[in-house]
Each structure stands twice: as C-alpha cells, then as structure tokens.
Scaffold this motif. Structure first.
Motif: not given
Length: 737
Positions: A700-708
């Motif tokens: 999520x740090x690499x891509x803040x829009x990534x939804x875990x």
C-alpha cells in the motif's frame, strides 16, 4: 578337453547362464536369449581360464613363502573389514592393496637392489605418502567461491521495527550447578556419591524388550543397573532466586555410551539459567551404542518416556513444601530440547504427554499431562521410531547443519510440516538451516568429527564452522526461541522470520529460516491433489511462458523423501525464440483467500533455488549435443517480481530482493573424495526452502490506491534474470504476531 574339472565347471556355469538368459525379457524369443547367454558364458569362462593359467605360470617362479605371506595379508584385511573397519569397500580395498604392494616393494629392495626394485619402491613410497597426506589433511571447500558471502553490504533487508537484545548474551541471574540421580551409577561419581538430590529409579523393562543377551550382560556389568531400575540422572543449571522459573530439559542423542554425552550442553545450560530458565541436561547414556550392540531405534520410546519421568520428578519436588526446590519451577512453561536421536525423542515425549496409555502396549498407563509449551530438535532423526509423530498445538524449532555427516538431511522439517494447530493460542514453528555446521559440534564433547576413527579420517573438516561459532549460533536461536515461547517476548520471533536482524550476533554464514505461525492461512501448499491448475479453496492457477512447471515431492540428497510437495518453476530466455514475454505464475484468489489480508498481515511463502540444469529437459538431442561444446552456464543470482492486483485492477509490485535475497544452492563436500560423497552421502546439495514475508502495508505504501480488502491475484513474474529455476511452496497469509 584335457582339463576335465574345467569342463565340469564350464557345464555347471552354462546351466546357470542358460536359466538367466531364458528368463531375461527383451522381446526376443526365450530360446534365442538362452543361446546368447550360453555363448556369453563360454566366452567369459575361456577368458578367465586363460588369464588364470597365465598368472599360474608366473606364480611358479615366486617362492611359496612369499605367496603365503601375501595371501595371509589379504585374508587378514578381509577379516578386518568384515568385523568393522568403517571405510567403504572400494577405498579400503585400494589402500590395503597399496599397503601390500609397499611391503612387496620393500621386500624386493632388501632382497636385491636393482633398477626395477628401486623404481618400484620409490613409486610405492610416493603413493603411500600421498595417501597418508590426504588422510591427515583436513580437506578443502571446493564450493567456497560459488555462493556470495552471507550478510554482504549490498543485500537489501528490511530493518527490524522491534528493539532486540542479543539473546545469546549472559543474563542477570547467578547460576548454581548441581546433579541429581539415583546414586547407582558405578562409573560416574557425579551421579552416585556426588548427587545433591537422590531420585528413585524407574522400571523400563516394558519399554525396551531388546535389553537382553549381550546388550544386557555387558551394559549391566558396566553400569551396575539394568532396565528394571533405570536411574533418573540430571545435570542442573539453576538460576538463583525465588522463582518460579520455566523448566527446560535437554537430552543427548546416540553416541558411544562410554563417551558420556550429557556434559556437552553446559554452554546452553549456563546461558538459559543466567536468563532465568532452569535447565537440566538429562543422562541417557546407558541407552546409547556400545560394542555389544546398538538398539537401532528400538529404544526411542524409552528415551522419550524417561524425559517425562524426569518432569514427573520435578513436579514432585515442586509440590513438596519441605523440599529445597519447592515452588521453584513454573510448571506451566516447559521446554524439551533434544539432539540427534534425542531430537526425535523430544517429539515422541510431547506426543506421549497427553496420552492415557502407552500406544505400543496399552496395559501400561500414562498420567503425565505436563504443560509442554515448546520443543527443540537439534539435528534430529525422524525415522528411528516406527510410528509417525504428529504434534499438535505446540511451539517447535528444529536446527540443522548442512555439513551434518550423521544426519545428512534436514529431517526436522518433516515433523515441522506435520505439526498441526487446531486451537486459538498464538504459537509458531520454525526451522533453521546453518551452512557449514555439522552434527557433533552442537555437543561440546562430541568434537568436530561426526564419525569415529578410522572413518573420521575420510571426513572433509576444513569447511566446518569452528565449534565456538556453531555453538554461538545455536545459543542465539535457542535462547531467542525460549524467550519467545516461555516468556512471551514476541519480538524474538523476528529473528526466525528474517535472520538478518540478528546478523550482528551470528557468525558470518548462510542461514535459511522457515517460519509459520498458528494463525497462518494457507492458499496453496501443493499437497491437495494432482491438478496443478488448482489450489485450496477454489483458487485457480495459470501460467505463461514458463520453461518448467511441475509439482513434485522434494527428495533428500540420498533420494529419500522430505515428505513435502512443492511447485517447481523455470524460465529460460536464452533458449527461446522471443525473450520479450516474461514467464508468469499467477494465482487467482477465491473469495475465501482474499479475506485474510489486512494492514497488519503479510503475504508469506517458502522459496528456494532450484538447479538451472533442470531446464535441459526442454532441449532437443541436437541442442544437448551442441551444449557439450559450450561452457556451462553459471548459477544465476535469482530474483523476480511479486505483483498483487486488486478487484479494481490496481497493482503493486515488489522485488524479492527488496525483502530478502534468494540464496544459491548450498553445496557440500562431506568427504575428501568426491566419489565417496556420492556413495556414502548422495548428491552435493538438496533443496532447502526458506520463508519470505511481504508486509501488506509495503504494497500500500508503493501504491496508495491499492485496496488490500479486495486482492484478487498474486503474480510471480520472472523478469530479473535470463534463466533460472525456483522451488515454491506454502503460499498464504500470515496474521499479526
């Protein structure tokens, strides 16, 4: 034929050749095969007959006393080999032959000093001197340049976010050492007149029916006791203070019973006791090997049961208000440590602990039920007991050296993988593979040779860690495990998840660590079925551009079984028409598998280097022939990319090396002769996996829009090297420890 005896023997041998040929199935008619076998038999008989006739004519010129001297020497060497000179036959025969030839050369030189006798003697002296030099030398490490130095500065490791202290540092408690025992040991004063506390003996006759004949006679003559009155002997390392303190029992493995083993774990006893853990090194030497016989594993129930009887003794002392040891022990925090066969015995003891009956003889009742929280198996066996032990709901650590000549494979990973967690208690299991560590140096009295003389002269000792280095590594891992499991210092778990956090305390060496917590959610472990396109819980698998893709069990170096299936993935852009399309292994997650991801969780899997030569399976015969004229491709330093995709198509990628490097195959040379390794040990390496943890928050740090909360796919993209093979297993989600 003039020689009637030869004719009769020829006829006899041809009958046997005819039978063998008739039943040798090739697709040809049996009569044809029988005739071919008869013809082969005739040729062999004639050749051997002619050779021996020629030798016989030469022997006539040799004095009878010389012939009898040589033949007597040969017979004596054969008898010695039969009675146990522990060398492989081919080497033993060769060196014995050289020795006899040297004697002949000396005799000829003394008899008549001619040019030929001088030359013959010089040749044999040089040959014998070279053999003696090889046997006296410690050997070499032929693979020391193949694997980069561990903990090198250019390796990228995520720093530990937890403050860690050196678990091998001496603690704050003063240590008091003493012994207890039944007082019946006729060989050792510390377990007879020197005991601080006297214990009752125990009857173990029903556990070890093989205690009979010469094993019984000579053991009882030596020790002064038998199976009906086994002693409870222990060396105690006691922290001074009120307590209560956790309790650890350490038990040795099989060794010469007259070369006592229980004093070899003082380095662990002193350390653990200084850190507030009562440690007892248990004496079971009377169960060990002797010239009168080895129980060959039939004593394993006795080894395990005796540990539980020691715990029973400590429980009794702890509850006797007038005893000096009363209330000193925290019986809710018990750890068992075993080495070699002792490493298997501690698992058996933990499995026996909750049982109401002895499983091999139900008439014998058990009533133990101790709170054994942790088990440590040092270079253990896992095949001596004729039952497969499956532990449940317990913390487990196994440590193995790559240069262990006694237990040449990491057998401790088999009980590791069989261990099951069925409750909600936060526990974990872990394994540590230490390159250049051997079997004996975990015990300070066993030494650096895993074989006794004369077999020890064949061992390649040069590559080994020094004893103090190996024991320092053992102290770090064992103490960290004890702190984590007996004292709930969870920060010590990080050492087993990524060993680089402890690199300032460890010898510079390669350590492969496996780790799995009880809250681990498995996505794929490749054990469920034969369909390589599916995983657990309806997760689907697809691939593209792979040169190698298969699931198989992992063999040990001696072609046994690691009892573990894994997937093997290979890529090769040097032997394909197009290298622009990278190889991909993708797991499309089911709804069940996407749920466990959370900000505090990690993507986890085990991974190891494969052999890039396995890619040759794809070559045509012409390509294989052409390859013979080329230089061998070097072993690649592997790396690749992990890509997570969420339901909206957002992706986040991370290279393996950003978390932890992939170690090249750790090759070994156990003996001074490569051909002996193949004969005595097996292959020069075996697949050893290590665990990788990828914190979800990193993605999520690499891509803040990534939804875990909606991860739909995990891709392994092999885009960092032109070729390579990896072994992948135990993919899943690790919760917050």
């Amino acid at each position: 034929m003039k020689n009637r005896l030869f004719s009769l023997i020829l006829l006899l041998t041809l009958v046997f050749y005819a039978i063998a040929g008739y039943h040798f199935l090739t697709g040809w008619h049996p009569i044809v095969m029988m005739l071919i076998a008869i013809l082969i038999g005739v040729v062999i008989n004639l050749v051997v007959y002619i050779v021996f006739n020629f030798l016989g004519k030469g022997i006539r010129s040799i004095p009878l006393k010389s012939i009898t001297a040589i033949l007597s020497g040969i017979v004596v060497f054969i008898i010695l080999k039969y009675f146990g000179f522990g060398w492989p036959t081919i080497l033993y025969s060769g060196i014995a032959t050289v020795g006899i030839l040297l004697c002949i050369a000396i005799y000829r030189f003394q008899l008549k000093r001619t040019f030929s006798s001088n030359v013959f003697l010089i040749i044999m002296l040089i040959t014998s001197g070279y053999i003696l030099f090889i046997l006296a030398d410690n050997g070499t490490d032929p693979y020391d340049k193949e694997v980069p130095l561990a903990f090198s500065e250019n390796e990228n490791f995520l720093p530990s976010s937890l403050p860690l202290e050196n678990p091998a540092a001496v603690g704050t408690y003063t240590v008091k050492a003493f012994t207890y025992g039944s007082g019946t040991d006729e060989q050792r004063a510390e377990f007879s007149t020197g005991v601080t506390y006297t214990t009752n003996s125990v009857d173990g006759t029903w556990l070890i029916p093989d205690w009979k004949d010469k094993k019984k006679k000579w053991r009882e003559r030596y020790w002064g006791f038998g199976a009906e009155n086994f002693p409870l002997n222990g060396r105690v390392y006691m922290p001074e203070g009120d307590g209560p303190f956790p309790l650890t029992l350490i038990v040795h493995g099989n060794h010469s019973m007259i070369d006592y083993s229980d004093d070899g774990y003082g380095y662990l006893g002193e350390l653990l006791a200084s850190r507030g853990i009562i440690t007892v090194s248990v004496d079971e030497n009377f169960l060990n090997g002797h010239w009168s016989g080895d129980f060959m594993g039939k004593e394993m129930p006795a080894r395990a049961w005796l540990l539980l009887k020691h715990l029973e003794q400590w429980r009794n002392w702890n509850t006797e208000d007038d005893h000096e040891l009363a209330h000193k022990v925290d019986m809710d925090n018990i750890m068992l440590v075993g080495h070699s066969r002792g490493g298997e015995a501690v698992s058996i003891a933990a499995a026996y602990n909750p049982l109401p009956h002895f499983p091999d003889q139900a008439k014998q009742k058990f009533d133990f039920n101790f709170n054994i929280k942790s088990v440590i198996a040092l270079a253990p066996t896992d095949y001596r007991y004729d039952r497969k032990i499956i532990l449940k709901n317990i913390n487990f650590l196994s440590i193995q050296g790559s240069y262990d000549s006694d237990e040449v494979s990491f057998w401790g990973m088999r009980p590791y993988r069989r261990l099951q967690y069925t409750d909600t208690i936060n526990q974990f299991k872990t394994g540590v593979y230490i390159h250049h560590a051997n079997h004996g140096q975990f015990n300070s009295t066993w030494g650096n040779s895993d074989f006794g003389a004369p077999a020890k002269w064949l061992l390649n000792l040069n590559p080994l860690l020094k004893e103090e280095q190996q024991q320092e590594a053992a102290k770090v891992f064992i103490s960290a495990f004890a702190e984590a499991t007996l004292k709930d210092n969870h920060e010590n778990r990080s050492i087993f998840k990524n060993v680089s956090v402890a690199k300032q305390w460890l010898p510079v060496e390669h350590y492969l660590t496996s780790f799995e917590s009880s809250n681990f959610h498995t996505i794929a472990n490749f054990e469920e079925d034969l369909d390589i396109t599916t995983a657990k819980n309806n997760t689907r698998i697809s691939t593209s551009n792979l040169a190698l893709w298969k699931e198989q069990y992992l063999p040990t170096r001696d072609k046994g079984s690691q009892e573990n299936n894994a997937v093997i993935l290979g890529w090769d852009y040097e032997n394909t028409i197009s290298s622009s399309d990278k190889a991909i292994y993708e797991m499309m997650l089911s709804a069940d598998d996407s749920i466990p991801f959370s900000p505090n969780s990690s993507l986890q899997f085990t991974l190891g280097s494969g052999n890039h030569e396995w890619l040759d399976i794809n070559l045509t015969e012409a390509q294989k022939e052409a390859k013979k004229d080329k230089e061998e491709r070097e072993v690649p330093q592997l790396d690749f990319t992990i890509q997570l995709t969420d339901a909206a198509g957002q992706i986040s990628t991370l290279k393996i090396s950003e978390i932890k490097g992939i170690t090249k195959p750790l090759k070994t040379r156990f003996t001074k002769f490569a051909f002996l390794d193949k004969q005595m040990i097996g292959a020069d390496w075996e697949v050893q996996l290590q665990t990788y943890h990828f914190p979800i928050e990193t993605f999520t740090t690499i891509n803040s829009e990534f939804n875990i909360d909606a991860i739909s796919s995990i891709k392994f993209i092999f885009d960092q090297t032109n070729y390579g093979v990896v072994v992948l297993d135990e993919i899943g989600v690790a919760g917050d420890d």
